[in-house]
Motif scaffolding. Structure first.
Motif, PDB file in Angstrom:
ATOM      1  N   LEU A  75      28.026  42.094  41.206  1.00 27.09           N
ATOM      2  CA  LEU A  75      27.892  43.544  40.966  1.00 27.09           C
ATOM      3  C   LEU A  75      27.179  43.798  39.647  1.00 27.09           C
ATOM      4  N   TYR A  76      27.423  42.923  38.685  1.00 17.58           N
ATOM      5  CA  TYR A  76      26.737  43.020  37.395  1.00 17.58           C
ATOM      6  C   TYR A  76      25.239  42.812  37.594  1.00 17.58           C
ATOM      7  N   SER A  77      24.904  41.834  38.403  1.00 17.76           N
ATOM      8  CA  SER A  77      23.493  41.525  38.656  1.00 17.76           C
ATOM      9  C   SER A  77      22.799  42.652  39.420  1.00 17.76           C
ATOM     10  N   ILE A  78      23.468  43.162  40.430  1.00 17.26           N
ATOM     11  CA  ILE A  78      22.851  44.198  41.265  1.00 17.26           C
ATOM     12  C   ILE A  78      22.579  45.461  40.461  1.00 17.26           C
ATOM     13  N   ALA A  79      23.428  45.733  39.503  1.00 15.01           N
ATOM     14  CA  ALA A  79      23.222  46.918  38.663  1.00 15.01           C
ATOM     15  C   ALA A  79      22.133  46.655  37.628  1.00 15.01           C
ATOM     16  N   GLY A  80      21.403  45.543  37.768  1.00 11.32           N
ATOM     17  CA  GLY A  80      20.321  45.240  36.838  1.00 11.32           C
ATOM     18  C   GLY A  80      20.842  44.738  35.506  1.00 11.32           C
ATOM     19  N   GLY A  81      21.939  44.016  35.527  1.00 14.45           N
ATOM     20  CA  GLY A  81      22.475  43.451  34.296  1.00 14.45           C
ATOM     21  C   GLY A  81      23.313  44.461  33.540  1.00 14.45           C
ATOM     22  N   SER A  82      24.132  45.170  34.276  1.00 17.04           N
ATOM     23  CA  SER A  82      24.937  46.199  33.616  1.00 17.04           C
ATOM     24  C   SER A  82      26.345  46.199  34.207  1.00 17.04           C
ATOM     25  N   LEU A  83      27.320  46.479  33.362  1.00 18.98           N
ATOM     26  CA  LEU A  83      28.701  46.541  33.843  1.00 18.98           C
ATOM     27  C   LEU A  83      28.938  47.789  34.673  1.00 18.98           C
ATOM     28  N   GLN A  84      28.078  48.797  34.386  1.00 21.67           N
ATOM     29  CA  GLN A  84      28.176  50.029  35.145  1.00 21.67           C
ATOM     30  C   GLN A  84      27.093  50.029  36.207  1.00 21.67           C
ATOM     31  N   PRO A  85      27.224  50.658  37.308  1.00 22.71           N
ATOM     32  CA  PRO A  85      28.397  51.450  37.683  1.00 22.71           C
ATOM     33  C   PRO A  85      29.424  50.674  38.502  1.00 22.71           C
ATOM     34  N   TRP A  86      29.199  49.376  38.740  1.00 21.96           N
ATOM     35  CA  TRP A  86      30.075  48.706  39.694  1.00 21.96           C
ATOM     36  C   TRP A  86      30.982  47.635  39.109  1.00 21.96           C
ATOM     37  N   ALA A  87      30.424  46.773  38.256  1.00 24.38           N
ATOM     38  CA  ALA A  87      31.161  45.581  37.849  1.00 24.38           C
ATOM     39  C   ALA A  87      32.484  45.931  37.149  1.00 24.38           C
ATOM     40  N   GLU A  88      32.417  46.845  36.185  1.00 21.85           N
ATOM     41  CA  GLU A  88      33.614  47.146  35.420  1.00 21.85           C
ATOM     42  C   GLU A  88      34.718  47.815  36.260  1.00 21.85           C
ATOM     43  N   PRO A  89      34.364  48.863  37.025  1.00 19.59           N
ATOM     44  CA  PRO A  89      35.422  49.441  37.882  1.00 19.59           C
ATOM     45  C   PRO A  89      36.005  48.408  38.844  1.00 19.59           C
ATOM     46  N   GLN A  90      35.150  47.517  39.338  1.00 16.57           N
ATOM     47  CA  GLN A  90      35.625  46.508  40.271  1.00 16.57           C
ATOM     48  C   GLN A  90      36.634  45.581  39.581  1.00 16.57           C
ATOM     49  N   ALA A  91      36.316  45.199  38.347  1.00 16.16           N
ATOM     50  CA  ALA A  91      37.223  44.322  37.602  1.00 16.16           C
ATOM     51  C   ALA A  91      38.567  45.017  37.379  1.00 16.16           C
ATOM     52  N   LYS A  92      38.485  46.295  37.043  1.00 15.12           N
ATOM     53  CA  LYS A  92      39.733  47.038  36.823  1.00 15.12           C
ATOM     54  C   LYS A  92      40.554  47.111  38.105  1.00 15.12           C
ATOM     55  N   ARG A  93      39.839  47.374  39.212  1.00 12.22           N
ATOM     56  CA  ARG A  93      40.546  47.460  40.494  1.00 12.22           C
ATOM     57  C   ARG A  93      41.212  46.132  40.835  1.00 12.22           C
ATOM     58  N   PHE A  94      40.507  45.054  40.528  1.00 12.97           N
ATOM     59  CA  PHE A  94      41.079  43.754  40.847  1.00 12.97           C
ATOM     60  C   PHE A  94      42.327  43.507  40.008  1.00 12.97           C
ATOM     61  N   ALA A  95      42.270  43.945  38.743  1.00 15.19           N
ATOM     62  CA  ALA A  95      43.451  43.804  37.886  1.00 15.19           C
ATOM     63  C   ALA A  95      44.634  44.571  38.479  1.00 15.19           C
ATOM     64  N   VAL A  96      44.347  45.803  38.930  1.00 13.07           N
ATOM     65  CA  VAL A  96      45.393  46.593  39.585  1.00 13.07           C
ATOM     66  C   VAL A  96      45.894  45.847  40.816  1.00 13.07           C
ATOM     67  N   GLY A  97      44.925  45.291  41.579  1.00 11.90           N
ATOM     68  CA  GLY A  97      45.258  44.558  42.802  1.00 11.90           C
ATOM     69  C   GLY A  97      46.205  43.398  42.506  1.00 11.90           C
ATOM     70  N   LEU A  98      45.895  42.657  41.416  1.00 16.18           N
ATOM     71  CA  LEU A  98      46.758  41.534  41.046  1.00 16.18           C
ATOM     72  C   LEU A  98      48.175  42.024  40.760  1.00 16.18           C
ATOM     73  N   ALA A  99      48.266  43.136  39.998  1.00 16.66           N
ATOM     74  CA  ALA A  99      49.582  43.692  39.671  1.00 16.66           C
ATOM     75  C   ALA A  99      50.332  44.055  40.939  1.00 16.66           C
ATOM     76  N   VAL A 100      49.601  44.710  41.872  1.00 14.36           N
ATOM     77  CA  VAL A 100      50.220  45.095  43.140  1.00 14.36           C
ATOM     78  C   VAL A 100      50.702  43.839  43.874  1.00 14.36           C
ATOM     79  N   MET A 101      49.854  42.792  43.860  1.00 14.07           N
ATOM     80  CA  MET A 101      50.218  41.565  44.557  1.00 14.07           C
ATOM     81  C   MET A 101      51.528  40.998  43.995  1.00 14.07           C
ATOM     82  N   PHE A 102      51.633  40.976  42.637  1.00 14.41           N
ATOM     83  CA  PHE A 102      52.868  40.441  42.046  1.00 14.41           C
ATOM     84  C   PHE A 102      54.070  41.304  42.416  1.00 14.41           C
ATOM     85  N   ALA A 103      53.854  42.623  42.375  1.00 18.22           N
ATOM     86  CA  ALA A 103      54.953  43.532  42.713  1.00 18.22           C
ATOM     87  C   ALA A 103      55.447  43.266  44.127  1.00 18.22           C
ATOM     88  N   VAL A 104      54.489  43.143  45.055  1.00 19.07           N
ATOM     89  CA  VAL A 104      54.858  42.878  46.447  1.00 19.07           C
ATOM     90  C   VAL A 104      55.562  41.530  46.558  1.00 19.07           C
TER      91      VAL A 104
END
Lengths: 382, 645
Positions: free
Chosen positions: A40-69
């Motif tokens: 996602l970083y590459s596709i955005a032309g070497g930028s964390l925005q608009p995809w890479a950073e939100p995706q990383a955050k979502r994955f972090a949330v996902g991990l938390a959800v996984m542990f909770a479950v």
């Protein structure tokens, strides 16, 4: 069916559960997600925005959800399976009547600040429901026609509702995910043979219905099938996606065109390059090495989960894990087959790699269930 | 459900077995995917990479700069001027109406322009630039540039477009360019790809069309990287094109300008040839038109006005107009008779004013007759009866042979459009085209350039040049190196004693008191002319008209009057130039055509400004006022831009 059935003396409790988590699985999931964030970083032309950073955050949330479950005991999940399934059916019906339209299909349900995609939820609840169903069912009755029919209904009801949205990809995923659980539960293989042969017959009928009064699919769906069968017939129309995707994929070669050097993706020839077609970009920029290593990672994830299923004597847990593995496999197999021109274009993301929150969250819940089954597995008497 | 250990074990084994089967199937599918990946990425990667490059790279043509067209001295006849235009891109403009509205306050835009721009924008893809206005002044383009922030999507651009600084002077020769049409493309077997560039212009007529290959040059190319919607991301490399080659004509722009202005108000044509090498110094057809109108896209009103004008401005009368040569043809008849040996030229013929041939009476233009005339007097006084007699003696075949030898009836290869061949009638021609046998009356008519004989002003000038030099002068319009001049002077093998008679007759036409063009004589030393007048009948005055009192040409409606012709060469002693003039429906050759011929001849000998001293003293007052009136219309030397190569 009570809590006592579990071997409580050996069952970890409280924070000790952390030690009993399936850590290799966690590591593999992080590795897979890393692939996605890098792409996602590459596709955005070497930028964390608009995809890479939100995706990383979502994955972090996902991990938390996984542990909770994972920390919730398995019996809890079994006991709410029926309710969860019923709720998801209601939500799907809600989409049918109150859903908002996006990209030509009704998929979203907006309740206050929440934007729900009930079709994603249904993937998990269907598996949960079937696993609970077979856990409760007398083993002798598993292959009896009535009970097989009931199981098939549990899988097909949400699938049909999703198909009406219309969302062919998710519908197939739900139905096949259910089928995996039914198969794992030990239903006689004759039923599957019958379904497969009638499926072939149905496909023939669907194609034959084209252009008649009782046409069964939308025109765009037929065009996608045409384009799949021969992408060159309409290189700028329906076949465009698949043609460009194959060009990008093939041009990657052994080691790829280099990080952020993929011309197909960078110059926008690839459609949906950050979502459904992200595997193409990976294959273009990192070549066969990059693409096959992701495939290997996916297989390892499945292998680790399969071990969990094999090592538990808990029927519910084992069936649940089989269902999650099956769904996960279907995700990436359908997606890869699609971008390689082996399957028609249906909207199925690459699991944990494609940009998008709903699918990732559902998958992480699924892996949370696997973890829960792992932590709370019934240990065999040694 | 509470299960026994046996049941648990059974369940576990079932799930394990089924799980392994599923795993195997999944492994198989994954293997297939891997196989496919390997096949595409390792075996077919070359093909796919090629396709990716094709996607990415777009080849664009860079239009070459068109070659210039110059006169013999390097004066610019057709050039390329900076053309400032304003283009707009829809996807950058946002609110099109707002931007166009603002633009209309800065530059002169009609409702029509705005409507057309809007239509073009909606028809094209949003990133395609659409031209809103062209040929803006420097002030206008600066205003647009200064207000750029308020005009999103609008860019001032600069390009080259064709223009003709001498406007109407050279319209018929140089021609004009226009946008490539479907018909143009169909006419070509393998059209140059450059022709598909939008707004590319090619020669539509004249030299522009005939020398197209030389003028066009070769397109350059530019490889650019484009994205999926075709927007250019960056230039990869560039091959410069080859600009078109300049074409230098034999025309003298100053003389051409003089000739055009001298024909002002007439439907007429004038040709000036260099007798030494056939260079066409002037090729004037009046009235003319402004070729710049065609480059810019002529309006229907303007075009219809040109089309419906009874003076036919779009026709190049010098090469397209075919006229009965009238008495200017008499030199041909005379030489045919001399060569046939049917007269020695000194013998006289009695002219009673008419001659009866095969039951028909043929009149001399002078009803009272010329009395006894020899060849010289027959030419200078233009006696018709003398030539009726000579033609009957030598026959049409000899006349025809001589006519061809002197350059009539030949379609000259010139780089201009619609060059006509004239008509040298033969017995065979009449049989094929009129389905009738040749009669002696036809010969008699042909002897004085009437009947079927047709010639273009260019052919008449060539004839005169050949008479003056005894060489087979061929007209040419493209300037050639000096060393090639000698090659074309092929002798006509006319005996000097014959030509002496002809030259004497033509000299006396202008310089003898009894000559038909005596009033147009030149008195300056070394500039005297030798010429021949001609008046060709277009319609006979009918009996009814005669009875209604119409006797003279002036009483007839314009388009029924006779054509007036004049040919001459000068200086008479040592010819340098040959001139022909045709004034359509001008009346008489000596009154309408000869003065024009004289003035153009003097202009050719005196760098486009005839000196007053060359005219006979009694005429000078009148000539002077004529010259002053004309001077105002003539182009000043400083208007003639020299091309500095």
């Amino acid at each position: 069916m009570s809590y006592l059935e579990y071997n409580t003396k050996r069952m970890p409790a409280g924070f000790a559960k952390v030690l009993y988590l399936n850590w290799p699985l966690v590591a593999l999931l992080i590795a897979v997600a890393a692939y996605g964030i890098v792409m996602l970083y590459s596709i955005a032309g070497g930028s964390l925005q608009p995809w890479a950073e939100p995706q990383a955050k979502r994955f972090a949330v996902g991990l938390a959800v996984m542990f909770a479950v994972a920390f919730m005991p398995l019996w809890f999940w079994r006991s709410i399976a029926g309710i969860a399934y019923a709720v998801s059916l209601v939500l799907l019906l809600g989409v049918e009547f109150f859903g908002t339209v996006g990209m030509g299909a009704k998929r979203w349900l907006v309740i206050g600040p929440l934007r729900l995609q009930p079709s994603e939820l249904a993937k998990i609840t269907t598996i949960l429901a079937l696993a609970a169903y077979y856990d409760a069912l007398d083993l002798k009755k598993v292959s009896r026609p009535h009970y097989v029919l009931l199981a098939a209904l549990i899988a097909l009801l949400p699938a049909l509702l999703v198909l009406r949205q219309p969302d062919l990809g998710t519908a197939i995923l739900i139905a096949l995910g259910g089928a995996v659980v039914i198969f794992a539960a030990g239903v006689h293989w004759g039923y599957f043979a019958a379904v497969i042969s009638s499926g072939i017959a149905l496909a023939t009928t669907v194609m034959a219905s084209r252009g008649t009064d009782w046409q069964m699919l939308k025109d765009y769906q037929y065009r996608r099938i045409d384009a799949f069968l021969d992408p060159s017939i309409d290189p700028l129309g329906a076949g465009y996606h698949i043609n460009q995707s194959m060009i990008a994929l093939g041009s990657g070669g052994w080691s790829g065109r280099g990080f952020m050097e993929g011309t197909q993706a960078r110059l926008n020839f690839l459609p949906e390059k950050h979502t459904d077609f992200i595997f193409t970009t990976l294959a273009e920029e990192f070549g066969f090495l990059g693409a096959s290593s992701l495939l290997l990672l996916y297989m390892l994830v499945m292998g680790v989960c399969l071990l969990t299923a094999l090592r538990t004597t808990n029927r519910f847990g084992a069936l649940l894990v089989m269902g999650v593995i099956g769904t996960f496999f279907l995700y990436f197999a359908v997606n890869m087959a699609m971008v390689m021109g082996l399957a028609p274009v249906v909207g199925v993301p690459l699991p944990l790699v494609s940009y998008g929150g709903s699918a990732m969250l559902v998958l992480m819940v699924g892996f949370g269930l696997v973890q829960s089954a792992h932590v709370h597995r019934s240990r065999l008497p040694t | 459900m509470k299960r026994s250990d046996r049941e648990k074990e059974f369940s576990r084994r079932t799930i394990s077995r089924r799980g392994l089967i599923l795993g195997g199937v999944q492994l198989g599918i994954a293997g297939t995917l891997l196989w496919r990946l390997r096949d595409m990425q390792l075996n077919q990667s070359e093909q796919f990479r090629l396709l990716a490059e094709e996607n990415r790279i777009n080849l664009r043509l860079l239009p070459p700069t068109r070659g210039l067209i110059l006169d013999r001295n390097g004066v610019l006849l057709a050039g390329n001027e900076q053309n400032y235009r304003v283009v707009i891109k829809r996807d950058d403009a946002g609110d099109i109406d707002l931007v166009l509205g603002r633009l209309a306050q800065l530059i002169d835009l009609s409702e029509e322009d705005i409507e057309r721009a809007r239509r073009d924008m909606l028809r094209n893809r949003p990133f395609v630039p659409v031209t809103i206005a062209e040929r803006l002044s420097w002030e206008e383009i600066s205003r647009v540039a200064a207000n750029a922030p308020a005009l999103p999507g609008v860019t001032p651009e600069m390009g080259l477009s064709r223009y003709y600084p001498l406007r109407a002077d050279t319209a018929h020769v140089v021609g004009y360019v226009g946008p490539v049409s479907e018909r143009d493309l169909e006419a070509l077997e393998a059209p140059d790809p450059v022709l598909h560039i939008p707004r590319f212009q090619i020669g539509k007529s004249g030299v522009e069309r005939m020398q197209e290959d030389q003028l066009r040059g070769r397109a350059g190319s530019q490889r650019v990287e484009v994205n999926a919607i075709g927007r250019v991301m960056r230039e990869l490399d560039r091959v410069e094109g080859v600009p078109g080659t300049n074409v230098q004509l034999t025309l003298d722009a100053k003389l051409q300008n003089y000739a055009i202005e001298r024909l002002h108000g007439q439907s007429a044509a004038a040709v000036v040839l260099d007798v030494a090498n056939g260079d066409i110094l002037a090729l004037a057809s009046g009235p003319s038109f402004d070729p710049n109108l065609f480059v810019r896209g002529i309006s229907t009103t303007d075009f219809n006005a040109l089309l419906n004008d009874d003076h036919r401005p779009l026709v190049n009368k010098t090469v397209q107009g075919m006229y009965p040569p009238g008495s200017t043809f008499k030199m041909v008849t005379a030489l045919a008779a001399l060569e046939a040996g049917v007269t020695d030229g000194r013998e006289t013929v009695f002219c009673p004013g008419h001659m009866d041939v095969a039951g028909n009476r043929f009149h001399c233009w002078r009803r009272g007759g010329h009395g006894r005339v020899g060849m010289v007097a027959a030419l200078s006084e233009s006696c018709d009866v003398y030539f009726y007699e000579m033609a009957q003696r030598c026959g049409i075949d000899k006349i025809n042979e001589m006519s061809t030898r002197l350059g009539l009836g030949i379609r000259y290869q010139l780089p201009i459009t619609s060059v006509a061949g004239g008509l040298n009638p033969t017995r065979e021609w009449k049989r094929n085209n009129r389905n009738a046998e040749w009669r002696i009356g036809d010969t008699v008519n042909a002897s004085i350039g009437q009947g079927f004989v047709l010639a273009t002003p260019l052919q008449l000038a060539v004839m005169t040049a050949r008479l003056a030099t005894n060489t087979a002068v061929l007209p040419r319009l493209i300037r050639e190196p000096l060393e090639r001049d000698g090659l074309i002077a092929q002798s006509l093998d006319l005996r000097p004693e014959w030509l002496r008679l002809i030259h004497r007759g033509m000299y006396e036409t202008v310089n003898d008191r009894r000559g038909t063009a005596y009033s147009s004589r030149v008195v300056a030393d070394g500039q005297t002319m030798a010429g021949k007048t001609g008046t060709s009948q277009v319609f006979s005055i009918t009996r009814a008209e005669r009875e209604a009192g119409i006797r003279r040409q002036e009483d007839l409606p314009w388009n029924r009057r006779n054509h007036a012709l004049f040919v001459d060469y000068a200086p008479a002693e040592k010819p340098r130039i040959a001139v022909s003039v045709v004034v359509e429906h001008g009346g008489g050759g000596s009154t309408a055509a000869a003065p024009i011929g004289r003035d153009i001849t003097l202009a050719a000998l005196n760098s486009a400004r005839p000196p007053l001293s060359a005219y006979p003293a009694p005429q000078r007052n009148r000539i002077h006022s004529e010259q002053q009136e004309m001077e105002e219309r003539l182009r000043r030397p400083e208007d003639m831009r020299l091309n500095r190569a």
